[in-house]
Design an enzyme around this catalytic site. Structure first.
Site, PDB file in Angstrom:
ATOM      1  N   ASN A 255      15.316 -21.496  -3.552  1.00 17.68           N
ATOM      2  CA  ASN A 255      16.680 -21.113  -3.218  1.00 17.68           C
ATOM      3  C   ASN A 255      16.789 -20.567  -1.800  1.00 17.68           C
ATOM      4  O   ASN A 255      17.648 -20.987  -1.013  1.00 17.68           O
ATOM      5  CB  ASN A 255      17.167 -20.060  -4.225  1.00 17.68           C
ATOM      6  CG  ASN A 255      18.573 -19.583  -3.926  1.00 17.68           C
ATOM      7  OD1 ASN A 255      19.466 -20.363  -3.612  1.00 17.68           O
ATOM      8  ND2 ASN A 255      18.774 -18.277  -4.009  1.00 17.68           N
TER       9      ASN A 255
ATOM     10  N   HIS B 277      23.423 -20.983  -5.887  1.00 16.62           N
ATOM     11  CA  HIS B 277      24.665 -21.732  -5.674  1.00 16.62           C
ATOM     12  C   HIS B 277      24.361 -23.235  -5.583  1.00 16.62           C
ATOM     13  O   HIS B 277      23.436 -23.652  -4.896  1.00 16.62           O
ATOM     14  CB  HIS B 277      25.312 -21.341  -4.345  1.00 16.62           C
ATOM     15  CG  HIS B 277      26.001 -20.022  -4.337  1.00 16.62           C
ATOM     16  ND1 HIS B 277      25.317 -18.828  -4.351  1.00 16.62           N
ATOM     17  CD2 HIS B 277      27.327 -19.707  -4.288  1.00 16.62           C
ATOM     18  CE1 HIS B 277      26.192 -17.834  -4.308  1.00 16.62           C
ATOM     19  NE2 HIS B 277      27.415 -18.335  -4.267  1.00 16.62           N
TER      20      HIS B 277
END
Length: 364
Positions: free
Chosen positions: A174, A144
């Site tokens: 991440n 994201h």
């Protein structure tokens, strides 16, 4: 024969009296609930699936989007307005070039449980679209850029799982480095009660770039530019897209030189050269301790100023409901007024889950 028929009817009547009333009442109640719930949910999704013009521009500092300084970056680009954030998506890299969001104490006071709903972005032409299959067994996470944890509503959370908001991200980058930086920026908002403007995205800084799936380009690094209007604090996180766990804080000018993007067109060059000691973890943020000044970047080449007419034209791109594409042949007027297949799936999923819960309660 008549007696047999009467006895059968009496037996059925008694059976129905014992169990049928509950069943019928349950079905009636469930049907009424389904209708009411369905009407409410569909109305909720339809009304909020298309962000208003002002809501789109609210995600930018002073309502002005970042600006792509190179014409090549505009090729197959899609300005997309989502609930809670905006994206400049590239059909070339099949990733966002930047993602902008405005975090406020009010926004982050509304917390909802995470519900994964990764999906392909139907507003993007098929040939330019990142696919769920592109990421499977790739060795990279669907990272994201506008994080799910920043989203205050079900609709904005669903939007955050669009692949238009994702880049192929190394797992440790991440799950550790980036997660900690996201937590740190939220801590600035919640602990110090400050509005924070963010621009996040990938860096493609190599002549030979790796791809996954059918052409999704893997970035060499990820960045998050930060500006806090009340204090003037500015700077950016820059993390190599690997498992090294490295991250550094740089100036906004440094990033603009790397990206050929004017990240905050409303900031002066002086503001962009000022670099503050942005926290690397949420624990480093103290309620009564402002972020300290770090250094002045005299070496990097800041992005040039952009003409007001060009900025206004970009604002109009994001004030179109539901987003648009610079490939005019693919632009769909009023596309945002239609609930797409992904949103319909989300409505149906929530409707079924709620109905099942309701029926279980009845059976108890």
């Amino acid at each position: 024969m008549a007696r047999k028929k009467r006895s059968s009817v009496n037996a059925l009547t008694q059976l129905f009296n014992r169990n049928g009333v509950k069943m019928v009442l349950g079905l009636v109640a469930t049907g009424s609930f389904a209708f009411a719930f369905g009407q409410e949910k569909i109305q909720q999704f339809v009304s909020s699936a298309t962000p208003s013009n002002s809501a789109c521009l609210d995600q930018f500092y002073r309502d002005v989007p970042p600006y792509l300084m190179k014409e090549s970056l505009n090729k197959h680009s899609y300005p997309l307005c989502f609930n809670g954030f905006n994206v400049m998506y590239s059909g070339v890299s099949k990733t966002p070039l930047w993602v902008a969001e405005a975090l406020t104490p009010t926004r982050l006071s509304q917390k909802i449980p995470r519900e994964d709903s990764f999906h392909e972005e139907t507003r993007v032409n098929t040939s330019h679209r990142a696919l769920l299959s592109d990421y499977r067994a790739s060795g990279y996470d669907r990272g994201h850029m506008a994080p799910n944890a920043d989203m205050p509503t079900k609709v904005s959370q669903f939007d955050s799982f669009s692949l238009a908001n994702m880049v192929p991200q190394a797992p440790k980058n991440n799950q550790q480095v980036w997660r900690e930086l996201e937590e740190a920026t939220r801590a600035i908002v919640t602990k110090q009660k400050l509005d924070v403007y963010l621009v996040t995205g990938p860096v493609f800084a190599s002549k030979k770039l790796k791809t996954i799936g059918k052409g999704v380009i893997v970035p060499t690094a990820t960045y998050k530019a930060v500006y806090i209007p009340k204090t003037g604090a500015a700077g950016a996180y820059y993390a190599p897209n690997d498992n090294s766990l490295q991250v550094k804080v740089v100036s906004i000018c440094y990033l603009e030189e790397q990206l050929s993007i004017n990240l905050f067109p409303q900031l002066s060059e002086e503001q962009k050269r000022n670099t503050y000691q942005l926290p690397l973890k949420a624990t480093a943020v103290k309620a009564n301790k402002p972020i300290e000044y770090a250094n002045w970047d005299a070496e990097s080449q800041c992005a040039e100023d952009v003409e007001n007419s060009k900025l206004q034209a970009m604002q109009k791109q994001f004030s179109r409901s539901g987003g648009s594409t610079t490939d005019t042949a693919q632009t769909k007027p009023n596309a945002g007024a239609v609930v797409d297949a992904n949103t319909q799936d989300a409505i149906v999923k929530q409707l079924i889950e709620s109905l099942l819960q309701y029926i279980l309660q009845l059976l108890k």
